[in-house]
Design a protein around this motif. Structure first.
Motif, PDB file in Angstrom:
ATOM      1  N   ALA A 123       0.845  -1.194   0.000  1.00 25.04           N
ATOM      2  CA  ALA A 123       0.000   0.000   0.000  1.00 25.04           C
ATOM      3  C   ALA A 123       0.875   1.236   0.000  1.00 25.04           C
ATOM      4  N   THR A 124       0.312   2.345  -0.424  1.00 24.57           N
ATOM      5  CA  THR A 124       0.997   3.622  -0.281  1.00 24.57           C
ATOM      6  C   THR A 124       0.719   4.186   1.107  1.00 24.57           C
ATOM      7  N   ALA A 125       1.450   5.221   1.477  1.00 20.99           N
ATOM      8  CA  ALA A 125       1.573   5.630   2.875  1.00 20.99           C
ATOM      9  C   ALA A 125       0.261   6.036   3.535  1.00 20.99           C
ATOM     10  N   ASP A 126      -0.699   6.556   2.771  1.00 21.47           N
ATOM     11  CA  ASP A 126      -1.929   7.077   3.375  1.00 21.47           C
ATOM     12  C   ASP A 126      -2.852   5.994   3.920  1.00 21.47           C
ATOM     13  N   LEU A 127      -2.625   4.750   3.550  1.00 20.58           N
ATOM     14  CA  LEU A 127      -3.566   3.686   3.910  1.00 20.58           C
ATOM     15  C   LEU A 127      -3.859   3.629   5.402  1.00 20.58           C
ATOM     16  N   PHE A 128      -2.852   3.754   6.234  1.00 21.54           N
ATOM     17  CA  PHE A 128      -3.037   3.544   7.672  1.00 21.54           C
ATOM     18  C   PHE A 128      -3.955   4.600   8.285  1.00 21.54           C
ATOM     19  N   ASP A 129      -3.734   5.862   7.933  1.00 22.25           N
ATOM     20  CA  ASP A 129      -4.590   6.914   8.471  1.00 22.25           C
ATOM     21  C   ASP A 129      -5.975   6.874   7.830  1.00 22.25           C
ATOM     22  N   MET A 130      -6.033   6.603   6.527  1.00 22.37           N
ATOM     23  CA  MET A 130      -7.320   6.523   5.839  1.00 22.37           C
ATOM     24  C   MET A 130      -8.230   5.474   6.459  1.00 22.37           C
ATOM     25  N   PHE A 131      -7.670   4.312   6.748  1.00 22.97           N
ATOM     26  CA  PHE A 131      -8.476   3.196   7.240  1.00 22.97           C
ATOM     27  C   PHE A 131      -8.529   3.130   8.768  1.00 22.97           C
ATOM     28  N   ASP A 132      -7.999   4.167   9.423  1.00 22.45           N
ATOM     29  CA  ASP A 132      -8.065   4.271  10.885  1.00 22.45           C
ATOM     30  C   ASP A 132      -7.419   3.059  11.562  1.00 22.45           C
ATOM     31  N   ILE A 133      -6.194   2.740  11.101  1.00 18.74           N
ATOM     32  CA  ILE A 133      -5.438   1.622  11.662  1.00 18.74           C
ATOM     33  C   ILE A 133      -4.517   2.156  12.754  1.00 18.74           C
ATOM     34  N   HIS A 134      -4.571   1.561  13.928  1.00 24.62           N
ATOM     35  CA  HIS A 134      -3.868   2.089  15.093  1.00 24.62           C
ATOM     36  C   HIS A 134      -2.504   1.407  15.276  1.00 24.62           C
ATOM     37  N   PHE A 135      -1.502   2.222  15.578  1.00 28.99           N
ATOM     38  CA  PHE A 135      -0.146   1.726  15.818  1.00 28.99           C
ATOM     39  C   PHE A 135       0.082   1.526  17.308  1.00 28.99           C
ATOM     40  N   ILE A 136       0.771   0.443  17.659  1.00 27.86           N
ATOM     41  CA  ILE A 136       1.174   0.240  19.047  1.00 27.86           C
ATOM     42  C   ILE A 136       2.666   0.507  19.221  1.00 27.86           C
ATOM     43  N   HIS A 137       3.429   0.469  18.123  1.00 23.84           N
ATOM     44  CA  HIS A 137       4.843   0.849  18.139  1.00 23.84           C
ATOM     45  C   HIS A 137       5.146   1.558  16.822  1.00 23.84           C
ATOM     46  N   GLY A 138       5.947   2.593  16.874  1.00 25.97           N
ATOM     47  CA  GLY A 138       6.389   3.246  15.655  1.00 25.97           C
ATOM     48  C   GLY A 138       5.280   3.958  14.911  1.00 25.97           C
ATOM     49  N   ALA A 139       5.436   4.043  13.594  1.00 27.28           N
ATOM     50  CA  ALA A 139       4.483   4.773  12.751  1.00 27.28           C
ATOM     51  C   ALA A 139       4.589   4.251  11.330  1.00 27.28           C
ATOM     52  N   ALA A 140       3.716   4.769  10.480  1.00 25.57           N
ATOM     53  CA  ALA A 140       3.745   4.381   9.066  1.00 25.57           C
ATOM     54  C   ALA A 140       4.951   5.017   8.383  1.00 25.57           C
ATOM     55  N   TRP A 141       5.314   4.471   7.225  1.00 26.47           N
ATOM     56  CA  TRP A 141       6.346   5.118   6.437  1.00 26.47           C
ATOM     57  C   TRP A 141       5.795   6.413   5.844  1.00 26.47           C
ATOM     58  N   SER A 142       6.665   7.253   5.365  1.00 26.92           N
ATOM     59  CA  SER A 142       6.268   8.568   4.855  1.00 26.92           C
ATOM     60  C   SER A 142       6.050   8.537   3.349  1.00 26.92           C
ATOM     61  N   GLN A 143       5.481   9.628   2.827  1.00 30.63           N
ATOM     62  CA  GLN A 143       5.305   9.750   1.387  1.00 30.63           C
ATOM     63  C   GLN A 143       6.655   9.754   0.683  1.00 30.63           C
ATOM     64  N   ARG A 144       7.630  10.379   1.308  1.00 35.72           N
ATOM     65  CA  ARG A 144       8.965  10.403   0.695  1.00 35.72           C
ATOM     66  C   ARG A 144       9.542   8.996   0.611  1.00 35.72           C
ATOM     67  N   GLU A 145       9.327   8.183   1.652  1.00 30.29           N
ATOM     68  CA  GLU A 145       9.813   6.797   1.613  1.00 30.29           C
ATOM     69  C   GLU A 145       9.084   6.009   0.538  1.00 30.29           C
ATOM     70  N   ASP A 146       7.805   6.323   0.315  1.00 27.91           N
ATOM     71  CA  ASP A 146       7.094   5.734  -0.828  1.00 27.91           C
ATOM     72  C   ASP A 146       7.814   6.067  -2.122  1.00 27.91           C
ATOM     73  N   ASP A 147       8.105   7.366  -2.319  1.00 27.58           N
ATOM     74  CA  ASP A 147       8.729   7.828  -3.565  1.00 27.58           C
ATOM     75  C   ASP A 147      10.137   7.267  -3.736  1.00 27.58           C
ATOM     76  N   ASP A 148      10.855   7.089  -2.610  1.00 24.32           N
ATOM     77  CA  ASP A 148      12.243   6.603  -2.674  1.00 24.32           C
ATOM     78  C   ASP A 148      12.343   5.077  -2.724  1.00 24.32           C
ATOM     79  N   ARG A 149      11.207   4.401  -2.745  1.00 24.25           N
ATOM     80  CA  ARG A 149      11.196   2.922  -2.759  1.00 24.25           C
ATOM     81  C   ARG A 149      11.945   2.368  -1.539  1.00 24.25           C
ATOM     82  N   ALA A 150      11.675   2.954  -0.388  1.00 23.03           N
ATOM     83  CA  ALA A 150      12.360   2.526   0.826  1.00 23.03           C
ATOM     84  C   ALA A 150      11.972   1.098   1.186  1.00 23.03           C
ATOM     85  N   GLN A 151      12.945   0.346   1.688  1.00 22.83           N
ATOM     86  CA  GLN A 151      12.714  -1.040   2.089  1.00 22.83           C
ATOM     87  C   GLN A 151      12.367  -1.065   3.578  1.00 22.83           C
TER      88      GLN A 151
END
Length: 435
Positions: A123-151
């Motif tokens: 998925a692209t980065a917005d999925l977690f906030d769009m679908f109201d998915i809650h994090f217990i550790h850390g956070a989602a990757w960023s839009q820049r990491e999407d663009d940079d093909r971050a692993q």
């Protein structure tokens, strides 16, 4: 007065225990059967994302050839690779996400860690906030990491517990499809029912266990599949080539926060289709759809037809039980004709007799409803033993408990109307004389 009627009903219940027990059993069987299937239907037809369902929309466009035989008038559910890229780049939505799923080989980056196949959602980065998915550790990757093909990778609580014993795994490494990925977040287990975002993979399938950036996922070194792919060319499309123009497979969701924004986005989809037609990519007249979550689920008919049919059958069983209860109530009330005649002779009105009999019917329904709850729990346990994908999530929740007893009481009172009317019509003179 109602307390007096209730006291009389309790006395009558004790005096005719066998007949009363048969009526309670009839109501209990009917309520247990009906509540089992009503609960299944309720579980399957709920709002899977209540905090977002009115602002999440599923865009569809139609790139199929004009002469396609037997084509459904509805556009394809998903997007081709080119349309996915084009729509993802368009403005107009508050948030948007491209997504799909498959299985990938994975192991922890530690010695002797076993290699396992894990269900994965890209998925692209917005999925977690769009679908109201809650994090217990850390956070989602960023839009820049999407663009940079971050692993990078996000794990579910279940997978994190399995790999790292529930510890905060942010910063740890995994080997996924031969490449090293860094854990950036851990989400609480997320499994909406139905799975509105991917109904073609199974509306009640098991959830994915890890999440990868969509474009990074696309560049993995081997072909592990790209989710459900539907092709329409005579040769079967591009096989496993996800970028073929003849296959749709990319799921696309947008967030539109108002009706005005949704109307504007729909016009943009129509304009996009016209533009693609002018470029020669689209052959059909603009054929677009923009449905929110609830409309999308209604369109896809995610509730199995067998569940609907079984629910009707269950309420048919309840009706048969109520018919039997009517016969038993008539027998019970007519056995009290002498008592009713004496009460009438002493001044009790027909209305008073009628209300007393209805109170007795309601008491039978209340006890039958209470007895029916264990039967409903047993029925749901049997449902959970079945091999259907939705079976494991079926539970008798508080809303259904709140429905069960009123349904039992109302059903019994309705069943008691005719017997109570007949009892209220007993002639006091004949009954006193026969006594």
């Amino acid at each position: 007065m109602l307390a007096y009627y209730f006291k009389l009903a309790v006395r009558s219940f004790r005096r005719n225990r066998a007949l009363s027990a048969l009526m309670v059993l009839a109501i209990a069987l009917g309520i247990g059967t009906a509540m089992t299937m009503l609960t299944v239907l309720h579980n399957l037809s709920g709002d899977p994302v209540p905090t977002r369902s009115n602002v999440l929309y599923h865009p569809q466009v139609d790139p199929r050839p004009a002469n396609l035989e037997g084509a459904d008038p509805e556009p394809p559910d998903d997007l081709t690779w080119q349309d996915a890229l084009n729509l993802y780049a368009l403005p107009g939505a508050s948030q948007r996400t491209l997504t799909s799923s498959n299985w990938l080989p994975m192991r922890a980056d530690v010695e002797n860690s076993p290699l396992t196949m894990v269900t994965t959602r890209a998925a692209t980065a917005d999925l977690f906030d769009m679908f109201d998915i809650h994090f217990i550790h850390g956070a989602a990757w960023s839009q820049r990491e999407d663009d940079d093909r971050a692993q990078v990778v996000v794990l579910t609580r279940t997978l994190n517990d399995r790999l790292f014993n529930g510890a905060n795994s942010v910063g740890r490494n995994l080997v996924i499809a031969t490449r090293n990925f860094r854990v950036v977040g851990v989400i609480d287990d997320w499994n909406p029912r139905p799975r509105f975002h991917d109904v073609n993979s199974g509306a009640f399938a098991r959830p994915e266990q890890m999440y990868l950036p969509f474009f990074t996922w696309m560049e993995l070194p081997q072909d592990y599949g790209y989710g459900p792919m539907r092709c329409w060319s005579r040769g079967g499309g591009g096989g496993h080539d996800p970028k073929t123009p003849d296959c749709s497979w990319v799921q696309f969701w947008v967030r539109l926060d108002s009706a005005t924004q949704a109307a504007g986005y729909l016009r943009m989809l129509e304009n996009y289709s016209v533009q693609q037609q002018q470029l020669g990519r689209f052959q059909r007249a603009p054929n677009v759809r923009l449905r929110n979550v609830i409309d999308w689920l209604d369109h896809k008919r995610v509730i199995p037809a067998t569940v609907r049919m079984q629910t009707w059958i269950a309420f048919g069983v309840l009706l048969v039980c109520l018919v039997n209860a009517v016969g038993l109530l008539i027998a019970k009330f007519l056995r009290k004709s002498g008592e009713i005649g004496v009460r009438r002779a002493l001044g009790a009105s027909r209305r008073a007799i009628f209300l007393q009999c209805l109170t007795e019917s309601g008491l039978v329904g209340l006890i039958g409803g209470l007895a029916g709850l264990p039967l409903a729990w047993l029925g749901l346990w049997l449902v959970r033993q079945q091999p259907m994908s939705y079976a494991g999530s079926v539970q008798l929740d508080l809303p259904m408990l709140a429905v069960a007893l009123p349904l039992a009481v109302c059903s019994a009172v309705l069943a008691g109307v005719w017997p109570a009317w007949r009892a209220a019509g007993v002639s006091p003179a004949l009954q006193v004389k026969s006594s």
